[in-house]
Design a protein around this motif. Structure first.
Motif, mmCIF file in Angstrom:
data_model
loop_
_atom_site.group_PDB
_atom_site.id
_atom_site.type_symbol
_atom_site.label_atom_id
_atom_site.label_comp_id
_atom_site.label_asym_id
_atom_site.label_seq_id
_atom_site.Cartn_x
_atom_site.Cartn_y
_atom_site.Cartn_z
ATOM 1 N N LYS A 35 0.820 -1.194 0.000
ATOM 2 C CA LYS A 35 0.000 0.000 0.000
ATOM 3 C C LYS A 35 0.862 1.255 0.000
ATOM 4 O O LYS A 35 1.920 1.298 0.620
ATOM 5 C CB LYS A 35 -0.913 0.014 1.237
ATOM 6 N N SER A 36 0.384 2.264 -0.685
ATOM 7 C CA SER A 36 1.091 3.533 -0.707
ATOM 8 C C SER A 36 0.897 4.270 0.608
ATOM 9 O O SER A 36 0.022 3.931 1.413
ATOM 10 C CB SER A 36 0.579 4.402 -1.860
ATOM 11 N N LYS A 37 1.712 5.301 0.822
ATOM 12 C CA LYS A 37 1.620 6.079 2.056
ATOM 13 C C LYS A 37 0.263 6.757 2.168
ATOM 14 O O LYS A 37 -0.328 6.841 3.248
ATOM 15 C CB LYS A 37 2.738 7.119 2.077
ATOM 16 N N LYS A 38 -0.284 7.226 1.028
ATOM 17 C CA LYS A 38 -1.580 7.887 1.018
ATOM 18 C C LYS A 38 -2.688 6.915 1.404
ATOM 19 O O LYS A 38 -3.603 7.251 2.165
ATOM 20 C CB LYS A 38 -1.855 8.475 -0.371
ATOM 21 N N THR A 39 -2.593 5.681 0.892
ATOM 22 C CA THR A 39 -3.599 4.670 1.206
ATOM 23 C C THR A 39 -3.580 4.315 2.691
ATOM 24 O O THR A 39 -4.627 4.158 3.327
ATOM 25 C CB THR A 39 -3.358 3.401 0.368
ATOM 26 N N LYS A 40 -2.378 4.197 3.273
ATOM 27 C CA LYS A 40 -2.255 3.898 4.696
ATOM 28 C C LYS A 40 -2.861 5.010 5.545
ATOM 29 O O LYS A 40 -3.501 4.751 6.562
ATOM 30 C CB LYS A 40 -0.790 3.693 5.063
ATOM 31 N N THR A 41 -2.667 6.254 5.121
ATOM 32 C CA THR A 41 -3.236 7.386 5.858
ATOM 33 C C THR A 41 -4.757 7.328 5.858
ATOM 34 O O THR A 41 -5.401 7.542 6.885
ATOM 35 C CB THR A 41 -2.772 8.716 5.232
ATOM 36 N N VAL A 42 -5.324 7.032 4.680
ATOM 37 C CA VAL A 42 -6.786 6.903 4.582
ATOM 38 C C VAL A 42 -7.291 5.769 5.466
ATOM 39 O O VAL A 42 -8.325 5.903 6.138
ATOM 40 C CB VAL A 42 -7.197 6.672 3.108
ATOM 41 N N ASP A 43 -6.554 4.661 5.486
ATOM 42 C CA ASP A 43 -6.951 3.533 6.335
ATOM 43 C C ASP A 43 -6.962 3.925 7.811
ATOM 44 O O ASP A 43 -7.888 3.563 8.552
ATOM 45 C CB ASP A 43 -5.999 2.355 6.119
ATOM 46 N N TRP A 44 -5.962 4.675 8.235
ATOM 47 C CA TRP A 44 -5.908 5.112 9.633
ATOM 48 C C TRP A 44 -7.048 6.073 9.959
ATOM 49 O O TRP A 44 -7.618 6.019 11.058
ATOM 50 C CB TRP A 44 -4.562 5.777 9.931
ATOM 51 N N ILE A 45 -7.384 6.929 9.026
ATOM 52 C CA ILE A 45 -8.509 7.859 9.240
ATOM 53 C C ILE A 45 -9.807 7.074 9.409
ATOM 54 O O ILE A 45 -10.626 7.369 10.285
ATOM 55 C CB ILE A 45 -8.624 8.855 8.070
#
Length: 289
Positions: free
Chosen positions: A3-13
């Motif tokens: 997963k990209s860094k952006k995708t991981k951020t969305v997952d955490w949100i």
């Protein structure tokens, strides 16, 4: 797959919002449970939040000693079972023919049924209709008016339409009737949807009290939610000869909280048994329009 860094951020949100939603839902339940198990002084001094303070079960002993509350609980359980079974039968018998492509007048029937989702006569005409049918203070007034949910029927109909026509046609070639096709093909394939809709009907009936409030005056037909409504609004409605002594030992808030838990826990116990069907059943009917 990385997963990209952006995708991981969305997952955490998403996780954070999910945790917040869980807290919003569970904290009030924990607070009510804590109040129901706390002492008089702790509640009076506002010391109770999420955990019981000076643990006691006097409030539950009082609720369980009240024959009217126990009677309402058993009556509501029986009522919920009858309503759920009858509602599922009617929903299935309505959804199956409307899912057939060759049904004559299907569009007109669909329109008439869908209109009932958005328009109704109102409380007063409903009451007059029930009165004219001699259903006041009758067990069936709590069953018949709410035995079919158009929304639930549409979910089931949509799922039935997603079942391949080839299964039905092959069964017809073997001499199967519509009853055989429904019972041997459609219903076994619809277990997740049926379990979910049954849960919707059961929860709706268990939590319902407005119809009982309007149409029922016989204490033997009080639902647990109507009894809870009376207790919360007027604690003196609980009929017991030792009420004065009990109130001196247990605050009204703890008794209200105990009654809320008493009415809530039984229906919550159903969820673990149907949880594996719930997500699949709630979304599977929306796969095909």
């Amino acid at each position: 797959m990385i997963k990209s860094k952006k995708t991981k951020t969305v997952d955490w949100i998403i996780v954070i919002f999910a945790l917040l939603a869980i807290c919003i839902c569970i904290f009030p339940v924990l607070n009510v449970m804590a109040v129901s198990l706390s002492s008089n002084s702790a509640i009076t001094n506002n010391k109770v939040f999420l955990l019981p303070v000076e643990f006691t079960t006097k409030a539950y002993s009082y609720v369980l000693s009240d024959a009217s509350v126990v009677r309402s609980l058993f009556f509501t359980t029986y009522l919920t079972l009858v309503c759920t079974v009858l509602s599922m039968v009617i929903t299935i018998l309505c959804a199956y023919p409307l899912a057939q492509t060759k049904l004559v007048g299907k569009k007109a029937i669909n329109i008439v049924i869908i209109i009932t989702m958005y328009f109704n006569a109102g409380i007063i005409p409903d009451y007059l209709n029930v009165k004219n049918l001699n259903l006041l203070d009758n067990f069936w007034v709590l069953v018949i008016p709410s035995c079919l949910s158009v929304f639930n029927m549409i979910i089931l109909k949509t799922f039935f339409r997603s079942i391949p026509e080839s299964l039905k046609e092959s069964a017809k070639l073997d001499g199967a009737t519509h009853w055989t096709i429904l019972s041997k093909i459609y219903l076994p394939l619809s277990t997740p949807v049926l379990a979910t809709l049954a849960l919707f009907y059961a929860v709706g009936r268990w939590n319902g009290f407005q119809d009982a409030l309007f149409y029922i005056s016989n204490r033997n037909l009080y639902t647990i939610q109507l009894k809870l409504y009376q207790i919360v609004n007027n604690l003196s409605s609980i009929d017991t000869h030792a009420e004065a002594n009990v109130v001196s030992m247990v605050t009204s808030e703890s008794m209200k909280a105990a009654t809320v838990m008493f009415a809530t826990v039984p229906i919550l116990l159903i969820y673990p048994w149907l949880q594996r069907y719930f997500i699949e059943g709630a979304t599977i009917g929306a796969v095909k329009g």
